[in-house]
Scaffold this active site. Structure first.
Site, mmCIF file in Angstrom:
data_model
loop_
_atom_site.group_PDB
_atom_site.id
_atom_site.type_symbol
_atom_site.label_atom_id
_atom_site.label_comp_id
_atom_site.label_asym_id
_atom_site.label_seq_id
_atom_site.Cartn_x
_atom_site.Cartn_y
_atom_site.Cartn_z
ATOM 1 N N ASP A 48 0.841 -1.198 0.000
ATOM 2 C CA ASP A 48 0.000 0.000 0.000
ATOM 3 C C ASP A 48 0.876 1.247 0.000
ATOM 4 O OD1 ASP A 48 -1.949 1.895 0.285
ATOM 5 O OD2 ASP A 48 -2.934 0.930 1.979
ATOM 6 N N ASP A 49 0.846 2.004 -1.075
ATOM 7 C CA ASP A 49 1.610 3.261 -1.206
ATOM 8 C C ASP A 49 3.110 3.026 -1.351
ATOM 9 O OD1 ASP A 49 -0.897 4.318 -0.748
ATOM 10 O OD2 ASP A 49 -0.343 5.507 1.011
ATOM 11 N N CYS A 88 -6.103 4.357 -3.083
ATOM 12 C CA CYS A 88 -6.379 2.983 -2.643
ATOM 13 C C CYS A 88 -7.649 2.339 -3.204
ATOM 14 C CB CYS A 88 -6.487 2.951 -1.128
ATOM 15 S SG CYS A 88 -4.964 3.368 -0.282
ATOM 16 N N ARG A 92 -7.805 -0.898 -5.848
ATOM 17 C CA ARG A 92 -8.137 -2.260 -5.397
ATOM 18 C C ARG A 92 -9.313 -2.834 -6.191
ATOM 19 N NH1 ARG A 92 -5.529 -2.544 -0.136
ATOM 20 N NH2 ARG A 92 -4.108 -0.838 -0.525
ATOM 21 N N LYS A 145 -5.631 -5.335 4.119
ATOM 22 C CA LYS A 145 -6.530 -4.171 4.047
ATOM 23 C C LYS A 145 -7.516 -4.341 2.890
ATOM 24 C CE LYS A 145 -6.104 0.599 2.485
ATOM 25 N NZ LYS A 145 -5.216 1.765 2.411
ATOM 26 N N HIS A 147 -10.778 -2.260 2.054
ATOM 27 C CA HIS A 147 -11.034 -0.925 1.510
ATOM 28 C C HIS A 147 -11.932 -0.918 0.265
ATOM 29 C CE1 HIS A 147 -9.223 3.410 1.577
ATOM 30 N NE2 HIS A 147 -10.479 3.324 1.990
ATOM 31 N N SER A 170 -8.350 2.065 5.520
ATOM 32 C CA SER A 170 -6.956 2.479 5.742
ATOM 33 C C SER A 170 -6.617 2.611 7.223
ATOM 34 C CB SER A 170 -6.690 3.816 5.047
ATOM 35 O OG SER A 170 -6.747 3.642 3.661
ATOM 36 N N HIS A 246 1.494 2.364 3.968
ATOM 37 C CA HIS A 246 0.581 3.499 4.170
ATOM 38 C C HIS A 246 0.822 4.052 5.569
ATOM 39 C CE1 HIS A 246 -3.239 5.642 4.576
ATOM 40 N NE2 HIS A 246 -3.527 5.386 3.317
ATOM 41 N N ASP A 298 -0.500 -0.629 -4.734
ATOM 42 C CA ASP A 298 -1.797 -0.091 -5.167
ATOM 43 C C ASP A 298 -1.692 1.299 -5.786
ATOM 44 O OD1 ASP A 298 -1.281 1.308 -2.800
ATOM 45 O OD2 ASP A 298 -3.396 1.370 -2.222
ATOM 46 N N ASN A 299 -0.613 2.017 -5.471
ATOM 47 C CA ASN A 299 -0.401 3.358 -6.058
ATOM 48 C C ASN A 299 0.985 3.818 -5.650
ATOM 49 O OD1 ASN A 299 -2.737 3.961 -3.625
ATOM 50 N ND2 ASN A 299 -0.751 4.940 -3.389
ATOM 51 N N LYS A 319 1.592 9.369 -5.219
ATOM 52 C CA LYS A 319 0.197 9.014 -4.918
ATOM 53 C C LYS A 319 -0.741 10.198 -5.158
ATOM 54 C CE LYS A 319 -2.697 7.622 -1.001
ATOM 55 N NZ LYS A 319 -2.739 7.012 0.329
HETATM 56 MG MG MG Z 1 -2.605 3.099 -1.356
#
Ligand code: MG
Length: 482
Positions: A48-49, A88, A92, A145, A147, A170, A246, A298-299, A319
């Site tokens: 994540d991130d 996010c 996803r 996660k 989300h 998150s 994240h 995810d980003n 992001k």
């Molecule tokens: Mg993310």
């Protein structure tokens, strides 16, 4: 003398050619005997991130990621791999459905992700990878996660997963409103578990609140391995969307102060360890040669968090942005005996392609009652041909900001990732040659009206079949329970 030397050279070349053929991708791409008996297991590890520049194998100088680097060396490392959104929730949704998030209502420019006060989620009519794989008897788990909607109709087990363990949104949400919690960004500088009242769930039950985020990466790892052990005799799909990196950043005691990169580096090095644990478990269980493992993000990195955020390497922005740094992410896949080791692919690929490729590998029909944006990457993975993806659409919420076609990317609209500054429309669009200029610094629009005309035509085509249902991200919590 010359002739004799020439013969020796010829003989050497012939021997080298023979040994190269023996070690060639074609010979290593022969399925192991068990593959034909059952479809492959699929593991998707989704950070994540995590930014494009955050792994050793993608050039980070002070974050050590030996297991991910080895995974890349044993398989394929994509250099032009894209998440389908820069934040996010939509990212996803796209990974799990193989569709641009605008097609499922999982995007918005008013609320860019789902929040604890959101009433929406991934609609029931969407076909997730987990649900599609059930057709072939896969055991399916989402560990991490989610989300994609925390209310019951949207939870993982409503979307084809047999098992869920993780946090529903998150890790910076549900912030405690208390004078002991530092205000603003200060809470992230020295984060404490009790500052965020995020629940940890097993299936539909909250088992811990606040979730102890210091051990969350380790516990996800253990849960994933236990699920694999329990289901080793049938095909399985494990979706492991990590909570980290994240912000707020947490790592287990074993990873405190291990990285030269500081807290962010500790977090990445624990994710690296986690990946190694999973790969070791697959080998120990003798599942290695029938399991494809993906690792991606995810980003891009959350740059506005300064040292608490990652790095997009040489890419522009991070992001929240449709510049390359917002959506181009590391992409690694490993499948011993099938994916030739040491492959570096320049093919353009996307997380949405994991959906289509997985269905092809499992011999499950790709849904034909809706538009699927994912493409089949098997030729790239197995070294038998070029990837079929030549276009990538860059959305921010419902707004098409940029389009990549071949080596060219046209930005019709740009906007800073965060803050109050609104969108800026460009006419002509800004145009960058990403092979020559991955940092998007040198606008070539005036030299190439032909390229822009071609891309504009692609946009028109794209819009003719685009149906955007109402946004799920804008549905308030109260509105739904009535
Ligand atoms: Mg993310």
């Amino acid at each position: 003398m010359q002739a004799s030397s020439g013969s020796r050279v010829f003989l050497w070349c012939a021997l080298a050619l023979c040994s190269a053929m023996l070690a060639s991708p074609a010979s290593t791409a022969i399925p192991s005997p068990d593959v034909k008996d059952r479809p492959p297991n699929i593991v998707v590890i989704f950070a994540d991130d995590l930014g494009y520049g955050d792994l050793g194998s993608y050039g980070h100088p002070t974050i050590r990621t030996p297991r991910l680097d080895r995974m890349a060396a044993e398989g394929i490392r994509f250099t032009q791999f894209y998440a389908a959104a820069s934040v996010c929730t939509p990212s996803r949704a796209a990974l799990l459905t193989g569709r641009l998030p605008i097609r499922s209502g999982m995007s918005s420019d008013r609320r860019r992700v789902l929040f604890p006060d959101s009433g929406g989620g991934l609609p029931a009519e969407e076909i997730t990878l987990a649900r599609a794989l059930k057709e072939k008897g896969y055991a399916t788990a989402a560990i991490g996660k989610w989300h994609l909607g925390h209310l019951e109709p949207f939870q993982p087990r409503r979307h084809g997963f047999d098992y869920y363990y993780g946090i529903p949104y998150s890790n910076d949400m549900d912030r405690v409103n208390d004078e002991r919690v530092p205000s603003g960004r200060a809470a992230f500088q020295d984060p404490k578990v009790e500052y965020w009242n995020v629940p940890l769930m097993r299936n539909e039950t909250i088992i811990e609140r606040p979730a102890d985020q210091t051990t969350i990466t380790r516990r996800y790892t253990e849960e994933a391995i236990r699920f694999i052990e329990r289901n080793r005799d049938q095909p399985f799909f494990v979706y492991l969307p990590h909570t980290m990196p994240h912000v707020p950043l947490f790592r287990s005691p074993d990873f405190e102060d291990v990285s030269a990169r500081g807290l962010y580096g500790d977090v990445i090095e624990e994710i690296d360890w986690s990946t190694g644990q999973l790969l070791d478990a697959l080998e120990r269980l003798d599942l290695d040669r029938n399991t494809i493992v993906w690792f991606t993000s995810d980003n891009g990195p959350w740059l506005t968090f300064n040292e608490q955020g990652g790095s997009a390497g040489l890419l522009r922005e991070g992001k929240g942005s449709t510049w390359e740094g917002g959506m181009r992410v590391p992409g690694i896949a490993r499948w011993p005996g099938r994916i030739p080791a040491g492959t570096v692919s320049l093919d353009v690929a996307s997380t949405m392609d994991i959906f289509t490729t997985s269905l092809k590998l499992a011999d499950v029909p790709v849904p034909d009652d809706r538009i699927i944006d994912g493409v089949d990457l098997r030729a790239v993975l197995f070294g038998t041909g070029k990837g079929p993806r030549d276009t990538m659409f860059f959305y921010r919420g419902p707004r098409l900001m940029a389009v990549r076609h071949g080596s060219w990317k046209a930005h019709f609209i740009t906007q800073p990732a965060y803050g109050d500054e609104g969108p800026e429309t460009h006419d002509p669009p800004r145009l960058f040659h990403l092979d020559h200029d991955p940092s998007e610094q040198h606008d070539r629009s005036t030299e190439h009206p032909d390229v822009l005309a071609e891309i504009k035509q692609l946009v028109e085509q794209h819009r003719t079949d685009l149906k955007a249902p109402p946004s799920q991200l804008e549905i308030p919590l109260a509105g739904r329970s009535q």
